[in-house]
Structure formats: C-alpha cells, structure tokens
Design an enzyme around this catalytic site. Structure first.
Site, mmCIF file in Angstrom:
data_model
loop_
_atom_site.group_PDB
_atom_site.id
_atom_site.type_symbol
_atom_site.label_atom_id
_atom_site.label_comp_id
_atom_site.label_asym_id
_atom_site.label_seq_id
_atom_site.Cartn_x
_atom_site.Cartn_y
_atom_site.Cartn_z
ATOM 1 N N LYS A 103 -1.060 -1.400 5.636
ATOM 2 C CA LYS A 103 -2.044 -1.840 4.650
ATOM 3 C C LYS A 103 -1.788 -3.298 4.323
ATOM 4 O O LYS A 103 -0.671 -3.779 4.493
ATOM 5 C CB LYS A 103 -1.889 -1.018 3.358
ATOM 6 C CG LYS A 103 -3.110 -1.023 2.487
ATOM 7 C CD LYS A 103 -4.068 0.067 2.910
ATOM 8 C CE LYS A 103 -5.339 0.079 2.113
ATOM 9 N NZ LYS A 103 -6.095 1.322 2.341
ATOM 10 N N ASP A 119 -11.216 -2.354 2.671
ATOM 11 C CA ASP A 119 -10.829 -1.528 1.526
ATOM 12 C C ASP A 119 -11.542 -2.183 0.336
ATOM 13 O O ASP A 119 -12.530 -2.904 0.548
ATOM 14 C CB ASP A 119 -9.294 -1.519 1.362
ATOM 15 C CG ASP A 119 -8.789 -0.391 0.461
ATOM 16 O OD1 ASP A 119 -8.620 0.740 0.951
ATOM 17 O OD2 ASP A 119 -8.564 -0.620 -0.749
HETATM 18 N N1 GLU Z 1 -9.097 1.433 3.636
HETATM 19 C C1 GLU Z 1 -9.466 2.688 4.201
HETATM 20 C C2 GLU Z 1 -8.456 3.736 3.805
HETATM 21 O O1 GLU Z 1 -7.942 3.700 2.712
HETATM 22 C C3 GLU Z 1 -9.775 2.612 5.692
HETATM 23 C C4 GLU Z 1 -8.750 1.992 6.548
HETATM 24 C C5 GLU Z 1 -9.175 1.790 8.020
HETATM 25 O O2 GLU Z 1 -10.294 2.081 8.385
HETATM 26 O O3 GLU Z 1 -8.307 1.329 8.747
HETATM 27 O O4 GLU Z 1 -8.162 4.664 4.523
#
Ligand code: GLU
Length: 450
Positions: free
Chosen positions: A131, A171
């Site tokens: 992340k 996100d």
């Molecule tokens: N931010 C999204 C999550 O919390 C998606 C992340 C992504 O698609 O890599 O899963």
C-alpha cells in the site's frame, strides 16, 4: 528447542510489534485484529510457528518514504510526504492502492498494507500485499496542481514498481484521473508502455472493464451470499451507506439493481437521506464530475434532506455498508444500527468498524462481513487487469462482471468454510483472517526464510 504454545507465540509477536511500533495505533489495531483469530490455525500447524511466519509477516519486506515537492498554481513550493509499503510478496508482486488524504501517515499505510496481504490472498489470485500514498489533500486543488503532484510522486516511486515487482492502484483520493497522471509520468520515465505496472487505468489504454465498479459491486455480492446462507436477501431491504466515493457509489448502484433501496450517503461535511432511494446519476454528477459536496444532492433532489450534525448510523435500515474510512463505525454507531433493526453489516471501506463495535454486532447476532473479504472485489479485478495486460487481451463488461461475481462467491465460501473449520461457523472475521493467512503462510514456509 521446544515450540511455544499458539497463545504464547501470538503474545510474543504482538509484544514485539508494540515495542517496535509504539506510535502506530492503526497498524497495531490491524495486527491485533488478525493475530487474535489465528490461535486455532497455529494449533493445527506448528510448522507455521517453527518457521516464525508471524514474526516475518508483521515486518514489511520494504518501506519507502520520500519527499514529494511540487509547485502550486501561485508558483509556491509545497512539500508532501510519500509512502510505499511493500509488505509481503510470497504470493505475487506487491499489490495495493495509493491513498492521497491528509490523514495518511506511516501507521495508516502500514495498517492498509497489512490488511491487503490477507485480502489479496483471499481472492485466490497471485498477488502479494502492499500500500502507499501521501498526506497530499486533493480537495480544493486544481486539475493541474493534482497533475504536478502526481508527476512528482511518480518521479520517486517509479524506481520501486513494475508489473512483476509492485503494482499500485487507487484508493481514497486516487481515482481514474490520478492513475492517468501517474501512468503518464511512469511511461515517460521508463521509456516504455508497461501497462501492467499500475491498475485502474482508463479502459481505452489498458484498463479493465468493471474495475471502477468492482469494489462496490463486489461488496454487495458478498452481502448477497452472506444473506442467502441465512435464508435472506437484499430485495426490499433498506440500506444505510456511508461515504460517497467510488466504493459507496457502486454499492448504492448494485443494491438498487438487486431490488434494495439505499437511502443514505455521506462525506466529511454530513450525510443525506433520500427515502425514495439515492439517485445514483445525480450522486455521480455531484461527486465524480463536479467534485462537489454531498449537501448539493439535497439542494437538487426534492424530498431529500442533508444532516450536518448527527450520525448516519441513526437512520434505520436492515443493511449497513460502511464505505467511508477506518474506524467510522464505533460502539455508539453500532448501538444506533441495532436500534434501527440492522441485520447485516458489510464493510466496503478498510477497517471502518472499531473492534468494540464488531464485538457488539456479532454478539447481537448481526451478520458481519469484514472489509478484507467484502471489499476484495476491487483488488481482484485489478488482478484481472494485470492478466489482461500480460496477455494483451481485453474482456468485455459482462465477462468481467461474471468473473468478479464468481470470485466474490469464492471469497465468501472460503471465508465461511474456514469459520466452520476453526470452530465459529458464520464468524466471517475469523474465517477471512484464517483462510487468507493459511494461503500466505504455506507459501512462506515453502519458500524458506526470506
Ligand atoms: N485500494 C483498493 C483496496 O483497498 C484496491 C487496491 C488495488 O486494486 O490494487 O483493496
């Protein structure tokens, strides 16, 4: 050397994290939330204790923090802090979104990265957990300020990412527009068009159909499966939804498609109640196109009202979907939901429900779907985007939505099966944590001490 009991082992790992990261409350909360449910798995698999899987799992493989300097529209120099936490790549390249929001700090990015490991494992796809983000606040910034910020952010980040290494996506605060700016700069810096290095791209240039809708649609599919197991359904039910970003919008859309009625949405200024059911086109127009405030919905929609001081959870309804941000649904909110006759709570956001609220809801017999299972549809569809990029293929909307639906059924079924196997049928918190953990732990044992 004798192997410690699972309880002693978990206690020792938690103590180590508390000692190393005393100022990271969200990360500690996420670690507790997962580790506390793993005792029965560790009892069955002493090899996980022997291989010190937990000690390795709670320490990110790599953490990058960097300066992001940019020029605002008045040519003033601004500086933000950028992060990318590459948490675990045992199952595949690091995968997870970027969050641009003033609340972002190391603790928040680490909690999100930690959750992402188990979520991604649950999807059954080959993706590790990571992340990133920044404390940059896109609100009130012009399109060109956002572009310059994204370009500066990528000028540092590009060294660490790639289709086989680490694949960021969106996100909170990072949607299609930001992914476009980030990808443009990545392409320029790397002298190539490596589509697979980012997901959530525009469908005209390598993005997957349904990626935009996937997190919200997926959460509703999960709720549908969970309710069906209990002999219930979404049809005819009122849904209380928080948030008005990408996740909330497509939760509302899918609830209505399945015959339910979503009557609320919110942002940081308050919430709206629309007893006729939220008009999704109007919501998209205000939040996505105009980037306005939620109160404008009530101004334009007859019969709808805006509430600036109060809790969205005090609006009665059988289904609740917290889709805004972490720790938005606390014990007081959970009590209000119970008073309003809630039957199922499905987390669209990451860790929106506090541990006390989860306990209260579960004790009251409410069906509770944790985010790492319920909102896994977004990242699962990102993995489908990676597959399509790798094979230079394109699937249409129907085919993509069918894949998402099938994945969400699997995520539900494997979480439920694990809840049965580890002694608490219907406890999806335990089920999601254990099912995700076992998959990662096996890979880590197989791959040796790395
Ligand atoms: N931010 C999204 C999550 O919390 C998606 C992340 C992504 O698609 O890599 O899963």
């Amino acid at each position: 050397m004798s192997i410690p009991t699972p309880e002693a082992h978990v206690r020792q790992v938690v103590e180590t994290v508390e000692r190393r990261s005393p100022s990271e409350p969200e990360f500690l909360q996420a670690v507790h939330e997962v580790l506390d449910t793993l005792i029965p798995v560790l009892a069955e698999h002493p090899e996980f204790i022997e291989a010190e899987v937990l000690d390795r799992l709670v320490e990110p493989e790599r953490q990058v923090m960097f300066r992001v300097p940019w020029l605002d529209d008045d040519n003033h120099v601004r500086v933000n802090r950028g992060y990318r936490i590459q948490f675990n790549s045992a199952l595949g390249p690091f995968k997870g979104g970027l969050r641009f929001h003033p609340s972002v700090n190391l603790s928040v990015v680490k909690f999100l990265g930690f959750e992402q490991i188990f979520k991604n494992a649950l999807t059954g796809q080959q993706i590790g957990g990571g992340k990133g983000g920044s404390d940059f606040d896109p609100r009130g910034k012009s399109r060109f300020e956002v572009m310059r910020f994204c370009q500066s952010y990528m000028t540092e980040l590009y060294r660490y990412i790639g289709a086989q290494t680490d694949v960021p996506a969106g996100d909170i605060g990072v949607g299609g527009r930001e992914i476009g700016f980030l990808f443009g700069q990545y392409r320029r810096l790397t002298n190539g068009h490596e589509s697979g290095a980012l997901t959530g791209k525009g469908t005209g240039w390598g993005g997957a159909e349904v990626r935009t809708q996937a997190t919200g649609y997926g959460a509703v599919y999960f709720a549908e499966e969970m309710l069906a197991r209990a002999g219930e359904s979404i049809e005819g039910r009122r849904a209380i939804v928080s948030g008005s970003g990408n996740v909330a919008t497509y939760v509302i859309e899918k609830v209505q498609q399945l015959g339910g009625r979503a009557v609320t949405a919110s942002d940081s200024s308050g919430f709206i109640v629309d007893e006729q059911g939220i008009d999704v086109d109007l919501l998209k127009q205000i939040k996505e196109v105009e980037r306005g405030r939620i109160s404008e919905y009530a101004d334009r929609r007859p019969g709808a009202r805006f509430v600036s001081d109060g809790s969205v959870w005090s609006v009665p309804g059988e289904l609740a979907f917290p889709c805004a941000t972490q720790n938005e649904l606390d014990e007081a909110g959970a009590r209000k939901l119970l008073d309003g006759g809630v039957r199922a709570v499905t987390e669209g956001a990451n860790m929106p429900t506090t541990p006390e609220a989860v306990a209260l809801l579960q004790q009251a017999g409410v069906l509770f779907a944790p985010g790492k299972a319920a909102n896994a549809g977004g990242v699962a569809t990102s993995a489908l985007e990676m597959s399509q990029n790798a094979s230079r293929d394109r699937w249409d909307f129907e085919q993509s939505e069918e894949r998402l639906h099938a994945i969400m059924r699997d995520v539900h079924d494997s979480s439920y099966a694990a809840s049965v196997r580890y002694g608490r049928p219907g406890d999806y918190v335990l089920g999601a944590n254990t099912a995700g953990f076992v998959r990662v732990a096996r890979a880590m044992v197989d791959q040796g001490v790395v």
